[in-house]
Design a protein around this motif. Structure first.
Motif, mmCIF file in Angstrom:
data_model
loop_
_atom_site.group_PDB
_atom_site.id
_atom_site.type_symbol
_atom_site.label_atom_id
_atom_site.label_comp_id
_atom_site.label_asym_id
_atom_site.label_seq_id
_atom_site.Cartn_x
_atom_site.Cartn_y
_atom_site.Cartn_z
ATOM 1 N N VAL A 20 35.691 58.091 39.224
ATOM 2 C CA VAL A 20 34.879 59.197 38.783
ATOM 3 C C VAL A 20 33.761 58.736 37.854
ATOM 4 C CG1 VAL A 20 35.083 61.005 37.068
ATOM 5 C CG2 VAL A 20 36.468 61.096 39.114
ATOM 6 N N ALA A 55 30.829 56.036 39.619
ATOM 7 C CA ALA A 55 29.720 56.550 40.420
ATOM 8 C C ALA A 55 28.352 56.329 39.770
ATOM 9 C CB ALA A 55 29.934 58.033 40.713
ATOM 10 N N GLN A 62 40.459 66.648 42.680
ATOM 11 C CA GLN A 62 39.858 65.422 42.155
ATOM 12 C C GLN A 62 38.561 65.089 42.874
ATOM 13 O OE1 GLN A 62 40.485 64.121 39.498
ATOM 14 N NE2 GLN A 62 42.627 63.720 39.086
ATOM 15 N N LEU A 99 34.885 64.869 41.213
ATOM 16 C CA LEU A 99 33.955 63.740 41.321
ATOM 17 C C LEU A 99 32.547 64.228 41.634
ATOM 18 C CD1 LEU A 99 33.292 60.733 41.545
ATOM 19 C CD2 LEU A 99 34.033 60.806 43.905
ATOM 20 N N ILE A 129 30.986 65.778 38.628
ATOM 21 C CA ILE A 129 30.602 64.793 37.624
ATOM 22 C C ILE A 129 29.332 64.057 38.032
ATOM 23 C CG2 ILE A 129 31.304 62.606 36.558
ATOM 24 C CD1 ILE A 129 34.083 63.696 36.404
ATOM 25 N N ILE A 130 29.250 63.709 39.306
ATOM 26 C CA ILE A 130 28.045 63.020 39.763
ATOM 27 C C ILE A 130 26.824 63.895 39.569
ATOM 28 C CG2 ILE A 130 26.840 62.140 41.788
ATOM 29 C CD1 ILE A 130 29.425 61.076 42.806
ATOM 30 N N TYR A 186 32.722 66.110 33.032
ATOM 31 C CA TYR A 186 33.978 65.377 32.865
ATOM 32 C C TYR A 186 35.063 66.165 32.121
ATOM 33 C CZ TYR A 186 37.289 61.833 31.284
ATOM 34 O OH TYR A 186 38.433 61.153 30.999
#
Lengths: 336, 401
Positions: A252, A255, B335, B339, B342-343, B350
Motif C-alpha cells: 500500500v 505504490a 484491502q 490501496l 491511498i494511491i 491511509y
C-alpha cells in the motif's frame, strides 16, 4: 469520577469512585465499601478518547473513561492531544506534510542527487559494473557473430561519439543478445553493450550510432548512480513518514515509490535522447535515424512475448520520443 | 452510595453463570445483575440487546453448553485517527525523524485503546525509547546490506545470509516485545517461544522443506503458525491451537492454481496494455496498478484465510473463537480498494483505510466462553524469566516479520 480497578492479578473488574484531593487519590470501592488512598500514581497520556489509566506502584491500575474529568483534575490537556484534535492544527499539518513531501520529492531529492552523484568515484563504478557483465555473459549473452571488420568500424565511430574530455573510459562490447534480443545498454562505468540482434534490426549505421550516442548519454549523466540515490532517498522518505521498515511488505505504501521511480526514468530517457540528438547533430547525422530505430525497437519488443519484463522496465512512451526526434529532423531540414 | 442496584457479588461461584442468549458485550453487564459485576458506572443508557446473526447451529450449541458469546467492538474512527496520524507525521518531519517512535506509540495506543472486548479495552504499553532503540538496531542491521547491494553484490549476498541466520532471534524478540507490551484488564500478554525453537521452525524446517521439492512447505507454515500461537498467552492462559494439514495444503494448491491462471491473464493483459502505448501515455504511470491490486488482493486473501483458520482452531482459557463471519474475499476486497484510495489521495487515505480494515477484522470475530471474563486468573510470575522480560522490553524490532 468513576473507574474500574484492575488489580493485575485476575481479570475481575472492581468498580470504584475516584476523588482527587491534595495531590492524593482517594478511591472508594463500590462493592465492598473499602477505601484506599494513593499518594504515588502515574497517569497515562490522553489520546483521543481511549481510556485513561492511573497506574500504581504495586502494578494495579484504575481505568477511567471520563477523560474530561481527568483533564480537569490535572488542570490542563496534553499538548499532543491538543494538537491532534484542534481542527486548525490538523488542516495546517495536512497542508504542511503534503507540501513538504512534494517539495522534497520534486526539488530536494533531485538537487541532492545532482550534488551527490558526481562525488561517486569512477573506480567504484567499475567495481560495480564488472560483476554485471560477468553475470550477463554467463547467463544470457553469447559470443557475437559480427565480423572483426564490422566491429572495428562501429568501434571507431563509437570513439567519435564520445566527449573529448570525458572522465569515463568507454569500451564497446559486442554480444549475441540471446533472450534479450535487439538491445543496447550502458553500465555506469562506460561499458556499452551492443547486441547482434540490434545490428540486424538497423537499416544503416546511423541508426546504430544514434542508439550508441543515447547510451553514452546515460553514462555521462550518471543515470544509474542517480537513480540509485533517488531510490534510496524515496525509500528513506517514506520510511521516515510512515515510521516502519515493514512498509516494504505493505504494498500500500510502495505504490507512491514506484510511481516516482517511473517518472524519474522517463526524465532520464529524455536526457539521454537529448544527448544523442546533440552528438548526432554535431556529426551531421539526421535525427530521423533515431526516430526510425526507436520505432523498430518498439515494434520488435511488442512481438517478443518474452520481453514482458521489459514492459515493466521504465521505458516511457516511445511514440513521444519518436515524435520529438521527427520534429527535430524537420527543423534540421528547414535549416538546410 | 447513590441509588444503584448494587449487590455483593463476592460469593458467586463460576458455576452460577448461565447465559443462554447472545448478548452484545456492552449489555451483558446490565441484563443479569446476579451474575455480573455492576458496571453502571459507565452511565450509558441501556442499549437494546442485538440479536447477532450466527447460525442456528451455533445458537443451539450456545443453549446446550450454556456458553457466553462475546464480541469485539472497534471504536476507532477515521477522523480521530487522521488527526493523530497527520499531526504525528508533521512532528516527525519537523524533528527529522526523532519523534517517529513517539508517533508510532501514540498511533498504536489509539488503535489498541479503541478495541473493546467484553466491556474492556486493550492497552499498548510500549515505551517510545525502546522503539527508538529497536529502530536504530534495525537500521544498523539493514544499512550495510542495502549499501553493499549496490557496491558489492557478493558481499551483500553474504550479509543477507547472515541476516537470514539471525532472523529467528529477531522473530522471537519482536514477538516477546509486542506481546509483553499488550495488556487486557491489566494482565499482560506473553510470548514464550524460545530462540532454539524459533530456529527449528524458521530455519531447520524450511531448509528441510526445500529438500522435499517444496512439498513440505504447507506443513512447515502450519507448524510455524502453531508455534507462534501456542506460545502466546494472556496471563497464565495459553492459546492452544490445532490447525489442519488439509487446510494448508488445499490453500497451497489454490495459490498454485491462481498463479497459473494469472500468468495466462497477464500475458493477455500485456497485449492490451501494449496497445495503449501511443494513445494514453500518462496512464502508463499507473500501468503497474492492476498488477499491484491483484497482488494485494491475493496476499490479503491468503493472509486472512490463514488468520481465520488459526483462530477458529484455537482455544484459550476454555474459550473458543468464531470466525465464520470473516470472508477472505471481502477482506481482500477491502484491502484492494484501500490501496486504490491511498494511491489516489497521495497517501492521505491511509488512516481511513487502516480503520476500515481493522474494523472488519475485529468486529467479525466472536468468542465463546464457558466462564465469565472476570474469572481468568493471572500467572504466577515464576514462569516469566526476569532477564528475558528485560530483553523483551528493550527493543521493538519492527522488521515486518
Amino acid at each position: 469520577m468513576k473507574g474500574i480497578y484492575w488489580n493485575g492479578q485476575n481479570s475481575r473488574p472492581q468498580p470504584v469512585d475516584v476523588y482527587f484531593g491534595e495531590g492524593a487519590l482517594n478511591v472508594q470501592f463500590e462493592n465492598s465499601g473499602h477505601t484506599a488512598n494513593y499518594a504515588e500514581y502515574k497517569i497515562s497520556e490522553r489520546i483521543a478518547n481511549i481510556p485513561r489509566y492511573f497506574n500504581f506502584p504495586d502494578g494495579a491500575q484504575i481505568e477511567v473513561m471520563d477523560n474530561e474529568a481527568v483533564d480537569q483534575m490535572l488542570e490542563n490537556h496534553d499538548l499532543s492531544f491538543k494538537l491532534e484534535t484542534e481542527k486548525q492544527t490538523i488542516v495546517l499539518a495536512t497542508l504542511f506534510v503534503v507540501i513538504v513531501s512534494a517539495l522534497i520529492l520534486v526539488v530536494g531529492l533531485p538537487r541532492l542527487t545532482d550534488v551527490l552523484a558526481p562525488q561517486v568515484p569512477v573506480s567504484l563504478l567499475s567495481r560495480v559494473s564488472e560483476p554485471v557483465i560477468a553475470t550477463l555473459d554467463e547467463e544470457v549473452f553469447g559470443e557475437s557473430q559480427l565480423s572483426e571488420e564490422e566491429q572495428e568500424k562501429i568501434t571507431d565511430a563509437f570513439v567519435q561519439l564520445q566527449l573529448q574530455e570525458s572522465e569515463f573510459t568507454y569500451r564497446l562490447l559486442f554480444r549475441d543478445g540471446g533472450k534479450i534480443g535487439a538491445n543496447a545498454f550502458a553500465l555506469p562505468d562506460g561499458t556499452v553493450v551492443l547486441t547482434d540482434q540490434l545490428y540486424d534490426l538497423a537499416d544503416n549505421y546511423e541508426q546504430i550510432y544514434a542508439v550508441l550516442a543515447h547510451e553514452i548519454g546515460h553514462v555521462e549523466h550518471r543515470h544509474t548512480v542517480k537513480s540509485v540515490i533517488k531510490q534510496a532517498g524515496v525509500a528513506s522518505l517514506f520510511a521516515g513518514l510512515f515510521g516502519d521498515v515493514s512498509f516494504i511488505s505493505d504494498l500500500v505504501i510502495a505504490a507512491p515509490m514506484m510511481m516516482t521511480q517511473m517518472a524519474n526514468s522517463r526524465q532520464m530517457e529524455e536526457e539521454a535522447d537529448s544527448y544523442s540528438h546533440e552528438v548526432m547533430a554535431y556529426h551531421k547525422f539526421s535525427p530521423e535515424h533515431f526516430a526510425n530505430i526507436m520505432e523498430k525497437l518498439d515494434e520488435s519488443s511488442l512481438d517478443e512475448s518474452e520481453n514482458w519484463a521489459s514492459f515493466f522496465s521504465s521505458h516511457p512512451a516511445t511514440s513521444e520520443r519518436v515524435e520529438k526526434a521527427r520534429q527535430l529532423a524537420k527543423q534540421v531540414r528547414l535549416e538546410n | 452510595m447513590p441509588g444503584k442496584n448494587v449487590q455483593d457479588k463476592n460469593d458467586i461461584a463460576p458455576v452460577d453463570l448461565v447465559q443462554s442468549r447472545d448478548v452484545m458485550s456492552d449489555d451483558s453487564f446490565r441484563e443479569n445483575p446476579p451474575s455480573r459485576e455492576d458496571s453502571s458506572f459507565r452511565d450509558e443508557p441501556l442499549q437494546n440487546v442485538e440479536n447477532t446473526e450466527p447460525s442456528l447451529d451455533a445458537d443451539s450449541q450456545v443453549q446446550a453448553q450454556k456458553l457466553i458469546r462475546y464480541r469485539f467492538k472497534f471504536h476507532g474512527n477515521a477522523r480521530e485517527f487522521f488527526g493523530i496520524w497527520i499531526v504525528n507525521i508533521l512532528l516527525t518531519i519537523v524533528t527529522l525523524g526523532a519523534y517517529s517512535a513517539w508517533a508510532k506509540v501514540r498511533q498504536t495506543r489509539y488503535l489498541y485503546g479503541n478495541l473493546e472486548f467484553a466491556d474492556s479495552r486493550f492497552q499498548y504499553l510500549a515505551e517510545p525509547k525502546a522503539i527508538l532503540r529497536g529502530r536504530l538496531i534495525a537500521l544498523i542491521l539493514l544499512a550495510p546490506y542495502i549499501y553493499f547491494s549496490y557496491v558489492d553484490p557478493q558481499l551483500a549476498g553474504v550479509i543477507f545470509i547472515g541476516l537470514l541466520l539471525i532472523a529467528p532471534i529477531l522473530i522471537v524478540l519482536a514477538n516477546r516485545f509486542r506481546f509483553h507490551n499488550t495488556a487486557y484488564r491489566n494482565i499482560r500478554f506473553r510470548f514464550s517461544g524460545t530462540i532454539g525453537e524459533a530456529y527449528m521452525y524458521y530455519t531447520v524446517l524450511p531448509v528441510f522443506a526445500v529438500f522435499t521439492f517444496g512439498l513440505a512447505i504447507p506443513a512447515v507454515i502450519k507448524a510455524q503458525r502453531e508455534f507462534k500461537m501456542n506460545n502466546t498467552a494472556w496471563g497464565a492462559n495459553y492459546f492452544s491451537t490445532q490447525a489442519s494439514y488439509g487446510f494448508f495444503y488445499s490453500l497451497m494448491f489454490l495459490l498454485l492454481a491462481v498463479m497459473l491462471i494469472s500468468g495466462l491473464a497477464l500475458a493477455l493483459g500485456f497485449g492490451f496494455l501494449a496497445g495503449m502505448n501511443g494513445a494514453l501515455e500518462f496512464l502508463q504511470l499507473f500501468s503497474f496498478v492492476p498488477g499491484m491490486l491483484f497482488y494485494v488482493f491475493i496476499l490479503h486473501y491468503f493472509n486472512s484465510s490463514v488468520f481465520q483458520h488459526m483462530l477458529e482452531r484455537s482455544e484459550i482459557a476454555g474459550a473458543k473463537f468464531e470466525t465464520f463471519q470473516i470472508k477472505p474475499g471481502t477482506y481482500a476486497n477491502i484491502q484492494a480498494t484501500n490501496l486504490l484510495a491511498i494511491i489516489f489521495t497521495a497517501g492521505l487515505a491511509y488512516p481511513w483505510a487502516k480503520i476500515r480494515s481493522l474494523t472488519y477484522l475485529t468486529e467479525n470475530i466472536s468468542v465463546l466462553s464457558k466462564v465469565g471474563m472476570e474469572h481468568i486468573v493471572q500467572a504466577d510470575t515464576e514462569e516469566s524469566n526476569a532477564i528475558s522480560e528485560e530483553v523483551a522490553n528493550m527493543y521493538e524490532l519492527d522488521l515486518g516479520l
